[in-house]
Scaffold this motif. Structure first.
Motif, short mmCIF file in Angstrom:
data_model
loop_
_atom_site.label_atom_id
_atom_site.label_comp_id
_atom_site.label_asym_id
_atom_site.label_seq_id
_atom_site.Cartn_x
_atom_site.Cartn_y
_atom_site.Cartn_z
N ILE A 162 0.82 -1.22 0.00
CA ILE A 162 0.00 0.00 0.00
C ILE A 162 0.85 1.27 0.00
O ILE A 162 0.48 2.27 -0.61
CB ILE A 162 -1.01 0.02 1.17
CG1 ILE A 162 -0.29 -0.03 2.52
CG2 ILE A 162 -2.01 -1.12 1.04
CD1 ILE A 162 -1.23 0.19 3.70
N SER A 163 1.99 1.25 0.67
CA SER A 163 2.84 2.44 0.69
C SER A 163 3.40 2.73 -0.70
O SER A 163 3.34 3.88 -1.18
CB SER A 163 3.99 2.25 1.68
OG SER A 163 4.90 3.33 1.61
N ASP A 164 3.93 1.71 -1.36
CA ASP A 164 4.44 1.89 -2.71
C ASP A 164 3.32 2.32 -3.66
O ASP A 164 3.53 3.15 -4.56
CB ASP A 164 5.08 0.60 -3.22
CG ASP A 164 6.37 0.26 -2.49
OD1 ASP A 164 6.76 1.01 -1.57
OD2 ASP A 164 6.98 -0.78 -2.83
N THR A 165 2.14 1.75 -3.46
CA THR A 165 0.98 2.11 -4.29
C THR A 165 0.62 3.58 -4.11
O THR A 165 0.32 4.28 -5.08
CB THR A 165 -0.22 1.21 -3.93
OG1 THR A 165 0.09 -0.14 -4.28
CG2 THR A 165 -1.47 1.66 -4.67
N ALA A 166 0.66 4.05 -2.88
CA ALA A 166 0.36 5.46 -2.62
C ALA A 166 1.35 6.36 -3.35
O ALA A 166 0.97 7.40 -3.92
CB ALA A 166 0.40 5.74 -1.12
N TYR A 167 2.62 5.98 -3.36
CA TYR A 167 3.62 6.79 -4.07
C TYR A 167 3.31 6.83 -5.56
O TYR A 167 3.37 7.89 -6.19
CB TYR A 167 5.02 6.23 -3.85
CG TYR A 167 6.09 7.06 -4.50
CD1 TYR A 167 6.65 8.16 -3.85
CD2 TYR A 167 6.53 6.77 -5.79
CE1 TYR A 167 7.61 8.94 -4.45
CE2 TYR A 167 7.50 7.55 -6.41
CZ TYR A 167 8.04 8.63 -5.74
OH TYR A 167 8.99 9.42 -6.35
N GLN A 168 3.00 5.68 -6.13
CA GLN A 168 2.71 5.63 -7.57
C GLN A 168 1.47 6.46 -7.90
O GLN A 168 1.42 7.14 -8.93
CB GLN A 168 2.53 4.18 -8.02
CG GLN A 168 3.73 3.28 -7.78
CD GLN A 168 4.99 3.75 -8.49
OE1 GLN A 168 4.93 4.53 -9.44
NE2 GLN A 168 6.14 3.28 -8.02
N LEU A 169 0.45 6.43 -7.04
CA LEU A 169 -0.74 7.25 -7.27
C LEU A 169 -0.40 8.73 -7.16
O LEU A 169 -0.90 9.56 -7.94
CB LEU A 169 -1.83 6.88 -6.26
CG LEU A 169 -2.59 5.60 -6.57
CD1 LEU A 169 -3.47 5.19 -5.39
CD2 LEU A 169 -3.45 5.74 -7.83
N GLY A 170 0.45 9.09 -6.20
CA GLY A 170 0.88 10.48 -6.10
C GLY A 170 1.55 10.95 -7.38
O GLY A 170 1.30 12.05 -7.87
N ASP A 171 2.41 10.09 -7.93
CA ASP A 171 3.11 10.42 -9.16
C ASP A 171 2.13 10.55 -10.33
O ASP A 171 2.25 11.46 -11.17
CB ASP A 171 4.15 9.35 -9.46
CG ASP A 171 5.03 9.70 -10.65
OD1 ASP A 171 5.68 10.77 -10.62
OD2 ASP A 171 5.06 8.92 -11.62
N ILE A 172 1.15 9.66 -10.38
CA ILE A 172 0.15 9.71 -11.45
C ILE A 172 -0.67 10.99 -11.35
O ILE A 172 -0.87 11.70 -12.35
CB ILE A 172 -0.78 8.47 -11.37
CG1 ILE A 172 -0.04 7.23 -11.88
CG2 ILE A 172 -2.05 8.70 -12.20
CD1 ILE A 172 -0.82 5.94 -11.70
N TYR A 173 -1.15 11.33 -10.16
CA TYR A 173 -2.01 12.50 -10.01
C TYR A 173 -1.26 13.82 -10.20
O TYR A 173 -1.86 14.82 -10.59
CB TYR A 173 -2.70 12.48 -8.65
CG TYR A 173 -3.76 11.41 -8.52
CD1 TYR A 173 -4.73 11.24 -9.50
CD2 TYR A 173 -3.79 10.55 -7.42
CE1 TYR A 173 -5.69 10.25 -9.39
CE2 TYR A 173 -4.75 9.57 -7.30
CZ TYR A 173 -5.70 9.42 -8.29
OH TYR A 173 -6.66 8.44 -8.18
N GLU A 174 0.05 13.81 -9.94
CA GLU A 174 0.81 15.05 -10.11
C GLU A 174 1.02 15.39 -11.58
O GLU A 174 1.10 16.57 -11.95
CB GLU A 174 2.17 14.93 -9.43
CG GLU A 174 3.00 16.21 -9.53
CD GLU A 174 4.34 16.13 -8.83
OE1 GLU A 174 5.06 17.15 -8.80
OE2 GLU A 174 4.68 15.04 -8.31
N ASN A 175 1.08 14.39 -12.42
CA ASN A 175 1.45 14.59 -13.82
C ASN A 175 0.26 14.41 -14.76
O ASN A 175 -0.86 14.12 -14.32
CB ASN A 175 2.58 13.63 -14.17
CG ASN A 175 3.84 13.94 -13.37
OD1 ASN A 175 4.46 14.98 -13.54
ND2 ASN A 175 4.22 13.04 -12.47
N LYS A 176 0.50 14.61 -16.04
CA LYS A 176 -0.58 14.48 -17.01
C LYS A 176 -1.03 13.02 -17.09
O LYS A 176 -0.22 12.11 -16.86
CB LYS A 176 -0.14 15.00 -18.39
CG LYS A 176 0.95 14.17 -19.05
CD LYS A 176 1.25 14.71 -20.45
CE LYS A 176 2.23 13.78 -21.17
NZ LYS A 176 2.54 14.25 -22.53
#
Length: 251
Positions: A162-176
């Motif tokens: 879940i922690s790694d998943t949260a990071y990937q979602l943060g990266d997705i939502y920050e960018n296009k």
């Protein structure tokens, strides 16, 4: 004839149900409060019930289209199955804003203590899509990855992914194609809240977003200080120290 009409009803269901709920409660969409100023919290706005209805309408709309597609496939009507699938694709391409983050983001108290194979597989599938492709294919892959990551958090909240998943979602939502900076910032926070020893630069990316886009310099300052005390990467610590000095002078 009835089936064709039903297809139209499905497409309009979410919008009608939401608008009917607003009218029934005496709130007109054009009379709703304007968006809060950038960087200001909106927890006291009277939008909670409306956002809850919106999220429910989205979920019902998607589920109905999925059920309709499955029905047509089962009955051999591939033309209408294609219609439902195309509408689903367009629905997923829409940039759906969270409006109330507390309704869509899991709490910081989750504990991912278990190695769950099904969650690992979802993570692997999501990473196959994330950041791959060009143009519309890239955007579609980002949406596919987002859906899989969100499915992981929903179905396996005790997974050690879940922690790694949260990071990937943060990266997705920050960018296009999203550019949802508040959404990104809180998922970067969840990354290190769910795993304080994460190797990702989640603290730094959260602090940058709170400082640059959310105008929450106080919160950014707290996270920069946390980087200094919790992390060992020299470049991250150096940037955090510089930012602590800069932001402390502006207070």
């Amino acid at each position: 004839m009835q089936i064709e009409k039903f297809g139209t009803y499905v497409r309009l269901f979410a919008l009608f149900s939401l608008l009917w709920g607003l009218c029934a409660s005496g709130v007109s969409p054009v009379e709703a409060e304007p968006p809060a100023a950038k960087g200001k919290k909106t927890a006291t706005r009277g939008d909670l019930e409306m956002v809850e209805r919106l999220l429910a309408a989205r979920k019902e709309y998607q589920a109905t289209l999925e059920a309709l597609r499955a029905y047509y496939i089962g009955s051999g009507d591939m033309e209408r199955a294609r219609w439902a699938e195309e509408e689903l694709i367009q629905y997923h391409r829409i940039n759906k804003y969270p409006f109330r983050l507390e309704l869509v983001v899991p709490p910081p108290t989750l504990q991912g203590n278990y190695n769950i194979p099904e969650a690992n597989e979802l993570y692997r599938q999501a990473m196959k899509y994330k950041d791959h492709g060009y143009g519309q294919d890239f955007n579609d892959n980002q949406h596919r990855a987002e859906l899989l990551f969100q499915q992981l958090l929903t179905n396996y909240p005790q997974s050690d992914k879940i922690s790694d998943t949260a990071y990937q979602l943060g990266d997705i939502y920050e960018n296009k194609p999203f550019r949802q900076y508040d959404h990104a910032a809180i998922y970067f926070e969840r990354c290190f809240q769910w795993n304080p020893k994460t190797h990702f630069d989640a603290r730094l990316r959260a602090a940058r977003l709170y400082e640059r886009y959310q105008s929450e310099r106080g919160h950014a300052l707290e996270i920069y200080r946390e980087i200094i005390t919790h992390e060992t990467d020299p470049k991250r610590v150096e940037e955090a120290q510089r930012k602590v000095t800069e932001l402390s002078k502006k207070k």
